[in-house]
Design a protein around this motif. Structure first.
Motif, PDB file in Angstrom:
ATOM      1  N   VAL A  14      14.336  -1.468  49.125  1.00 17.10           N
ATOM      2  CA  VAL A  14      15.720  -1.351  49.601  1.00 17.10           C
ATOM      3  C   VAL A  14      16.464  -0.261  48.845  1.00 17.10           C
ATOM      4  CG1 VAL A  14      17.929  -2.570  49.767  1.00 17.10           C
ATOM      5  CG2 VAL A  14      15.817  -3.710  50.471  1.00 17.10           C
ATOM      6  N   THR A  15      16.255  -0.186  47.531  1.00 21.21           N
ATOM      7  CA  THR A  15      16.922   0.845  46.727  1.00 21.21           C
ATOM      8  C   THR A  15      16.504   2.245  47.160  1.00 21.21           C
ATOM      9  OG1 THR A  15      17.121  -0.661  44.843  1.00 21.21           O
ATOM     10  CG2 THR A  15      17.285   1.690  44.373  1.00 21.21           C
ATOM     11  N   ALA A  16      15.215   2.435  47.398  1.00 24.29           N
ATOM     12  CA  ALA A  16      14.722   3.751  47.835  1.00 24.29           C
ATOM     13  C   ALA A  16      15.336   4.135  49.181  1.00 24.29           C
ATOM     14  CB  ALA A  16      13.203   3.736  47.933  1.00 24.29           C
TER      15      ALA A  16
ATOM     16  N   ASN B 179       9.372  -5.860  58.846  1.00 22.70           N
ATOM     17  CA  ASN B 179       8.295  -6.817  59.124  1.00 22.70           C
ATOM     18  C   ASN B 179       7.540  -7.219  57.853  1.00 22.70           C
ATOM     19  OD1 ASN B 179       8.928  -6.682  61.827  1.00 22.70           O
ATOM     20  ND2 ASN B 179       7.188  -5.404  62.381  1.00 22.70           N
ATOM     21  N   LEU B 180       7.581  -6.363  56.835  1.00 20.42           N
ATOM     22  CA  LEU B 180       6.913  -6.679  55.578  1.00 20.42           C
ATOM     23  C   LEU B 180       7.532  -7.889  54.879  1.00 20.42           C
ATOM     24  CD1 LEU B 180       6.451  -3.075  54.152  1.00 20.42           C
ATOM     25  CD2 LEU B 180       4.673  -4.557  55.111  1.00 20.42           C
ATOM     26  N   SER B 181       8.723  -8.293  55.298  1.00 21.59           N
ATOM     27  CA  SER B 181       9.382  -9.448  54.684  1.00 21.59           C
ATOM     28  C   SER B 181       8.810 -10.777  55.171  1.00 21.59           C
ATOM     29  CB  SER B 181      10.887  -9.404  54.964  1.00 21.59           C
ATOM     30  OG  SER B 181      11.131  -9.622  56.359  1.00 21.59           O
TER      31      SER B 181
ATOM     32  N   TYR C 169       4.996 -10.653  48.266  1.00 19.11           N
ATOM     33  CA  TYR C 169       5.699  -9.594  47.530  1.00 19.11           C
ATOM     34  C   TYR C 169       6.656 -10.245  46.536  1.00 19.11           C
ATOM     35  CZ  TYR C 169       9.387 -10.683  50.893  1.00 19.11           C
ATOM     36  OH  TYR C 169      10.320 -11.337  51.647  1.00 19.11           O
ATOM     37  N   THR C 170       7.045  -9.476  45.549  1.00 18.43           N
ATOM     38  CA  THR C 170       7.990  -9.978  44.548  1.00 18.43           C
ATOM     39  C   THR C 170       9.402  -9.529  44.913  1.00 18.43           C
ATOM     40  OG1 THR C 170       7.847  -8.025  43.138  1.00 18.43           O
ATOM     41  CG2 THR C 170       6.211  -9.784  42.762  1.00 18.43           C
ATOM     42  N   HIS C 171      10.359 -10.149  44.251  1.00 12.76           N
ATOM     43  CA  HIS C 171      11.749  -9.734  44.417  1.00 12.76           C
ATOM     44  C   HIS C 171      11.902  -8.276  43.994  1.00 12.76           C
ATOM     45  CE1 HIS C 171      16.114  -9.875  44.441  1.00 12.76           C
ATOM     46  NE2 HIS C 171      16.093  -9.385  43.212  1.00 12.76           N
ATOM     47  N   ASP C 172      11.186  -7.882  42.940  1.00 15.10           N
ATOM     48  CA  ASP C 172      11.236  -6.501  42.467  1.00 15.10           C
ATOM     49  C   ASP C 172      10.693  -5.533  43.517  1.00 15.10           C
ATOM     50  OD1 ASP C 172      11.721  -4.523  40.342  1.00 15.10           O
ATOM     51  OD2 ASP C 172       9.534  -4.313  40.366  1.00 15.10           O
ATOM     52  N   ASP C 173       9.613  -5.913  44.191  1.00 15.89           N
ATOM     53  CA  ASP C 173       9.063  -5.075  45.268  1.00 15.89           C
ATOM     54  C   ASP C 173      10.120  -4.829  46.341  1.00 15.89           C
ATOM     55  OD1 ASP C 173       6.508  -5.072  44.084  1.00 15.89           O
ATOM     56  OD2 ASP C 173       5.860  -6.814  45.271  1.00 15.89           O
TER      57      ASP C 173
END
Length: 73
Positions: free
Chosen positions: A46-48, A28-30, A37-41
């Motif tokens: 997703v990586t985590a 939902n944060l998307s 949010y940034t692409h880095d965020d």
């Protein structure tokens, strides 16, 4: 033995359902109407999560390998 299986099933259903619910909340944060949010965020989130899934798979794979019979001639 059935007791261990019953506990596993009950806990797995509860925990996996809760994890899916939490993942949907993270998704939902998307919503850019509500959040910025940034692409880095997004990449870091997703990586985590992918890293945790990788560790989870490894723990289950290790459990499977421990229970497999050893090679004998």
């Amino acid at each position: 033995m059935a007791d261990k299986r019953e506990r596993f099933v009950a806990l797995a259903e509860k925990r996996v359902s809760r994890a899916i619910h939490e993942l949907r909340l993270i998704g939902n944060l998307s919503n850019t109407h509500n959040y910025t949010y940034t692409h880095d965020d997004a990449h870091r989130i997703v990586t985590a999560l992918e890293q945790e899934i990788k560790l989870l798979k490894g723990r289950f794979a290790a459990g499977v390998l421990k229970n497999q019979p050893k090679f004998k001639l």
